[in-house]
Enzyme design. Structure first.
Site, PDB file in Angstrom:
ATOM      1  N   GLU A   1      -5.736  12.921  -3.980  1.00 45.10           N
ATOM      2  CA  GLU A   1      -6.786  12.414  -4.851  1.00 45.10           C
ATOM      3  C   GLU A   1      -8.052  12.349  -3.991  1.00 45.10           C
ATOM      4  O   GLU A   1      -8.012  11.781  -2.894  1.00 45.10           O
ATOM      5  CB  GLU A   1      -6.434  11.009  -5.368  1.00 45.10           C
ATOM      6  CG  GLU A   1      -7.514  10.542  -6.316  1.00 45.10           C
ATOM      7  CD  GLU A   1      -7.254   9.191  -6.959  1.00 45.10           C
ATOM      8  OE1 GLU A   1      -6.187   8.594  -6.733  1.00 45.10           O
ATOM      9  OE2 GLU A   1      -8.166   8.763  -7.696  1.00 45.10           O
TER      10      GLU A   1
ATOM     11  N   ARG B   1       7.735   8.471   3.639  1.00 46.58           N
ATOM     12  CA  ARG B   1       6.358   8.599   4.105  1.00 46.58           C
ATOM     13  C   ARG B   1       6.291   8.267   5.591  1.00 46.58           C
ATOM     14  O   ARG B   1       7.201   7.661   6.143  1.00 46.58           O
ATOM     15  CB  ARG B   1       5.414   7.744   3.280  1.00 46.58           C
ATOM     16  CG  ARG B   1       5.600   6.257   3.417  1.00 46.58           C
ATOM     17  CD  ARG B   1       4.829   5.486   2.354  1.00 46.58           C
ATOM     18  NE  ARG B   1       3.389   5.628   2.493  1.00 46.58           N
ATOM     19  CZ  ARG B   1       2.598   6.163   1.554  1.00 46.58           C
ATOM     20  NH1 ARG B   1       3.100   6.610   0.431  1.00 46.58           N
ATOM     21  NH2 ARG B   1       1.312   6.209   1.736  1.00 46.58           N
TER      22      ARG B   1
ATOM     23  N   LYS C   1      -5.507   3.880   2.141  1.00 47.72           N
ATOM     24  CA  LYS C   1      -6.864   4.383   1.937  1.00 47.72           C
ATOM     25  C   LYS C   1      -7.832   3.241   1.683  1.00 47.72           C
ATOM     26  O   LYS C   1      -8.964   3.269   2.144  1.00 47.72           O
ATOM     27  CB  LYS C   1      -6.889   5.309   0.721  1.00 47.72           C
ATOM     28  CG  LYS C   1      -6.538   6.736   1.046  1.00 47.72           C
ATOM     29  CD  LYS C   1      -6.968   7.598  -0.132  1.00 47.72           C
ATOM     30  CE  LYS C   1      -5.990   8.718  -0.342  1.00 47.72           C
ATOM     31  NZ  LYS C   1      -6.140   9.359  -1.639  1.00 47.72           N
TER      32      LYS C   1
HETATM   33  P1  ATP Z   1      -3.444   6.550  -3.104  1.00 45.98           P
HETATM   34  O1  ATP Z   1      -2.617   7.363  -4.041  1.00 45.98           O
HETATM   35  O2  ATP Z   1      -3.051   5.134  -2.969  1.00 45.98           O
HETATM   36  O3  ATP Z   1      -4.923   6.733  -3.268  1.00 45.98           O
HETATM   37  P2  ATP Z   1      -2.262   8.228  -1.112  1.00 45.98           P
HETATM   38  O4  ATP Z   1      -2.253   7.991   0.363  1.00 45.98           O
HETATM   39  O5  ATP Z   1      -0.996   8.371  -1.839  1.00 45.98           O
HETATM   40  O6  ATP Z   1      -3.172   7.071  -1.652  1.00 45.98           O
HETATM   41  P3  ATP Z   1      -3.017  10.782  -2.172  1.00 45.98           P
HETATM   42  O7  ATP Z   1      -4.331  11.457  -2.148  1.00 45.98           O
HETATM   43  O8  ATP Z   1      -2.398  10.503  -3.483  1.00 45.98           O
HETATM   44  O9  ATP Z   1      -3.183   9.468  -1.353  1.00 45.98           O
HETATM   45  O10 ATP Z   1      -2.016  11.575  -1.249  1.00 45.98           O
HETATM   46  C1  ATP Z   1      -1.772  12.938  -1.337  1.00 45.98           C
HETATM   47  C2  ATP Z   1      -0.375  13.226  -0.914  1.00 45.98           C
HETATM   48  O11 ATP Z   1      -0.135  12.774   0.409  1.00 45.98           O
HETATM   49  C3  ATP Z   1       0.638  12.542  -1.807  1.00 45.98           C
HETATM   50  O12 ATP Z   1       1.614  13.495  -2.199  1.00 45.98           O
HETATM   51  C4  ATP Z   1       1.209  11.464  -0.954  1.00 45.98           C
HETATM   52  O13 ATP Z   1       2.543  11.198  -1.268  1.00 45.98           O
HETATM   53  C5  ATP Z   1       1.062  12.040   0.455  1.00 45.98           C
HETATM   54  N1  ATP Z   1       0.969  10.959   1.437  1.00 45.98           N
HETATM   55  C6  ATP Z   1       0.070   9.960   1.477  1.00 45.98           C
HETATM   56  N2  ATP Z   1       0.319   9.113   2.493  1.00 45.98           N
HETATM   57  C7  ATP Z   1       1.414   9.595   3.133  1.00 45.98           C
HETATM   58  C8  ATP Z   1       2.189   9.172   4.260  1.00 45.98           C
HETATM   59  N3  ATP Z   1       1.877   8.069   4.943  1.00 45.98           N
HETATM   60  N4  ATP Z   1       3.245   9.937   4.628  1.00 45.98           N
HETATM   61  C9  ATP Z   1       3.562  11.054   3.948  1.00 45.98           C
HETATM   62  N5  ATP Z   1       2.892  11.493   2.890  1.00 45.98           N
HETATM   63  C10 ATP Z   1       1.827  10.787   2.463  1.00 45.98           C
END
Ligand code: ATP
Ligand code: MG
Length: 564
Positions: free
Chosen positions: A43, A268, A278
């Site tokens: 996102e 994760r 974030k």
């Molecule tokens: P949010 O959705 O709360 O804004 P997010 O960290 O999930 O934060 P996204 O932009 O949705 O951000 O993340 C993109 C991809 O990265 C998603 O598929 C998410 O699962 C993956 N991702 C995010 N943080 C991690 C992590 N710490 N380890 C592994 N994958 C991650």
């Protein structure tokens, strides 16, 4: 540490893990007709961080291993937090990490029309309704893990009325929050995600891609599975927290009768001593706890890059951590270990003095300059050699001289001989002091028969010291870093505290009077260096011609002690 080294692979996540096994099975059974299509769906509401690097290595890495493609898809369904700045930085960071989406760049927002049609289809099937409960009422009637929720009083509206209201929502007739479109599933489902989740909300807000075309925006859970389906993704890899959302994604796709990808969850990445949320990273930047997204203390990819991390070091780190189904926390020291391993191979060895004191070679002719050859990297002959000037007055580290040293001190001390790296053996003769007793210069004599830093008489010296010629030295700024947080788990704050209370006040120390060898006057930004005996450093983009700025990337050895 030897054990870790053996498992480091230059591949991303390799082919020996459960995700790869699954793809191999699908290829064997022809489930997706031999296609392998994955996607990385960020996102655009922040910069990418080291956690995302894991997802990127999994998504792009798996596609690469199996000759498939990986889509970069911006999951841009919430205009209130998103920005084009993030859309750009995300692309830059993925490319830097070494991955390529080719022509497969997509935006969820370009499916808004299709999603809207699907929503009307569900309404027509009697599977969705317009609900006028406020967000708060919605929350209160949702029930708990042990109690079922209550049906919305708007749940049994007629199809015609739902369609009419939904169209008027889209046409902009209602205020933000006045109503939502909800799926009609089961308010008593043990899975909370299935309790009539919201599909659309009203938000009179411009979108960075679609402008003012829409005032209703799809919710993540409605949109995400559709995006994967529309793009005909074969394998949708998610982090574990989406396991409970999978039944909902499947329900939507089943009702619509459309293509269904296979979603698989993995753990994760969590690392101690940093935060990866974030929301928190944005707060650190916006409230100036750090100097921007690319502050070298940040776990963002641009921060790590500026700190001196290479794409290889990050990919090796992800490969070393591996993929699994169980959440765990990785020690920050492992990330640094992977950096050190990589920099050992590529960093140019140079001499710099960060806490200078003069060393005067009393028997060396005044005005004479000699040039010594030095290897740029003993680990890599192709890195070549350079010359270093030597003269009567040098700078050495203040801590490399002691008048009354403890036992086992092998540096400069009156009467003892040491090697000046690449130059000569010198014997310390004493020091000068000011009226307060501070040392202002150290004195020594050199042995002309030890040119290049060795003799053929079998004589041994125990210490080797680095130096720079005072007359030729370049003044430099050096930024020294420590962990951004003082505790292993800043997210887990004590009662009455927040993660901000654990910020390390010593995480940045700026040295403004460092002296470096002349070859470092104008190095390109981000060049990786090893300052002999001091650690790995790199050239900061703030450098100006003749006025270099360096960042400390990591020490030569792991020295950090975690406080609990
Ligand atoms: P949010 O959705 O709360 O804004 P997010 O960290 O999930 O934060 P996204 O932009 O949705 O951000 O993340 C993109 C991809 O990265 C998603 O598929 C998410 O699962 C993956 N991702 C995010 N943080 C991690 C992590 N710490 N380890 C592994 N994958 C991650
Ligand atoms: Mg997310």
């Amino acid at each position: 540490m030897e054990e870790i080294k053996d498992t480091v692979s230059t591949e991303t996540t390799g082919t020996s893990n459960f995700l790869a096994d699954m793809i191999r099975d699908d290829l064997a059974t022809g489930k997706f007709g031999g296609r392998v299509v994955t996607r990385f769906p960020p996102e655009p509401n922040g910069y990418l961080h080291i956690g995302h690097a894991k997802a990127i290595c999994v998504d792009f890495g798996m596609a690469k291993e199996f000759g498939g493609v990986c889509h970069l898809r911006f999951d841009d369904t919430n205009p209130s937090k998103e920005d084009d700045e993030y859309v750009q930085s995300i692309q830059e960071d993925i490319k830097w990490l070494g991955f390529d989406w080719g022509d497969n760049l997509f935006f969820a927002s370009s499916y808004f029309d299709q999603m809207y049609e699907y929503a009307e289809q569900l309404i027509l099937q009697g599977k969705a309704y317009v609900c006028e409960l406020s967000a708060e009422e919605c929350r209160l009637t949702r029930g708990t893990l042990t109690e079922p929720g209550k049906n919305s009083p708007y749940r049994d509206r007629s199809i015609e009325e739902n369609l009419d209201l939904f169209r008027r929502m889209k046409a902009g007739e209602f205020e933000d929050g006045a109503m939502t479109l909800r799926a009609k599933i089961d308010m008593a489902s043990p899975n909370m995600n299935m309790r009539d989740p919201v599909m659309y909300r009203i938000q009179h807000k411009s979108h960075h891609q679609t402008g003012d075309k829409w005032c209703i925006y799809p919710m993540y859970d409605w949109a995400h599975g559709l995006e994967d389906s529309i793009e005909r993704v074969t394998n949708s890899f998610c982090t574990l927290e989406f396991e409970d959302h999978r039944p909902l994604y499947d329900w939507f796709l089943e009702q619509l009768g459309v293509y269904r990808p296979r979603q698989t969850e993995f753990a994760r990445l969590n690392i101690n001593n940093i935060v990866l949320s974030k929301r928190k990273l944005i707060q650190l930047v916006k409230e100036n706890y750090v100097n921007g997204w690319d502050d070298p203390r940040m776990p963002t990819l641009c921060g790590l890059r500026r700190r001196g991390y290479t794409p290889e070091s990050i990919r090796n780190f992800v490969a070393t951590v591996g993929v699994s189904k169980v959440n765990s926390t990785v020690d920050y020291a492992l990330l640094e270990h992977c950096l050190r391993e990589d920099l050992n191979k590529r960093a140019l060895r140079v001499m710099a003095v960060v806490d200078p004191v003069k060393l005067i070679v009393d028997n060396y002719p005044e005005g004479q300059v000699e040039y010594f050859d030095a290897d740029n990297n003993p680990e890599d002959a192709s890195a070549g050699k350079r010359t270093i000037p030597f003269s009567r007055e040098l700078y050495i580290e203040r801590e490399d001289f002691m008048e009354d040293p403890p036992k086992g001190y092998f540096r400069l001390t009156p009467g003892k001989e040491v090697r000046l790296k690449h130059a000569y053996y010198v014997t310390c003769t004493g020091c000068d002091k000011d009226e307060n007793g501070n040392i202002t210069a150290v004195h020594c004599t050199y042995d002309p028969n030890s040119k290049g830093g060795w003799t053929d008489d079998g004589r041994k010296v125990k210490g080797t010291v680095h130096w720079v010629s005072a007359e030729h030295a370049i003044d430099a700024e050096v930024r020294m870093y420590d962990r951004l947080f003082t505790v292993a788990n800043p997210d887990n704050a004590e009662e009455g505290k927040t993660y901000l209370d654990y910020l390390n006040p010593e995480s940045l120390k700026v040295v403004t009077n460092a002296k470096v060898e002349p070859s470092l006057a104008d190095m390109p930004a981000l060049t990786n260096l090893q300052f002999l005996r001091l650690g790995y450093f790199n050239v900061d983009p703030d450098s100006k011609p003749g006025k270099p700025v360096f960042n400390k990337s990591v020490g030569l050895k792991d020295s950090f002690k975690i406080t609990k």
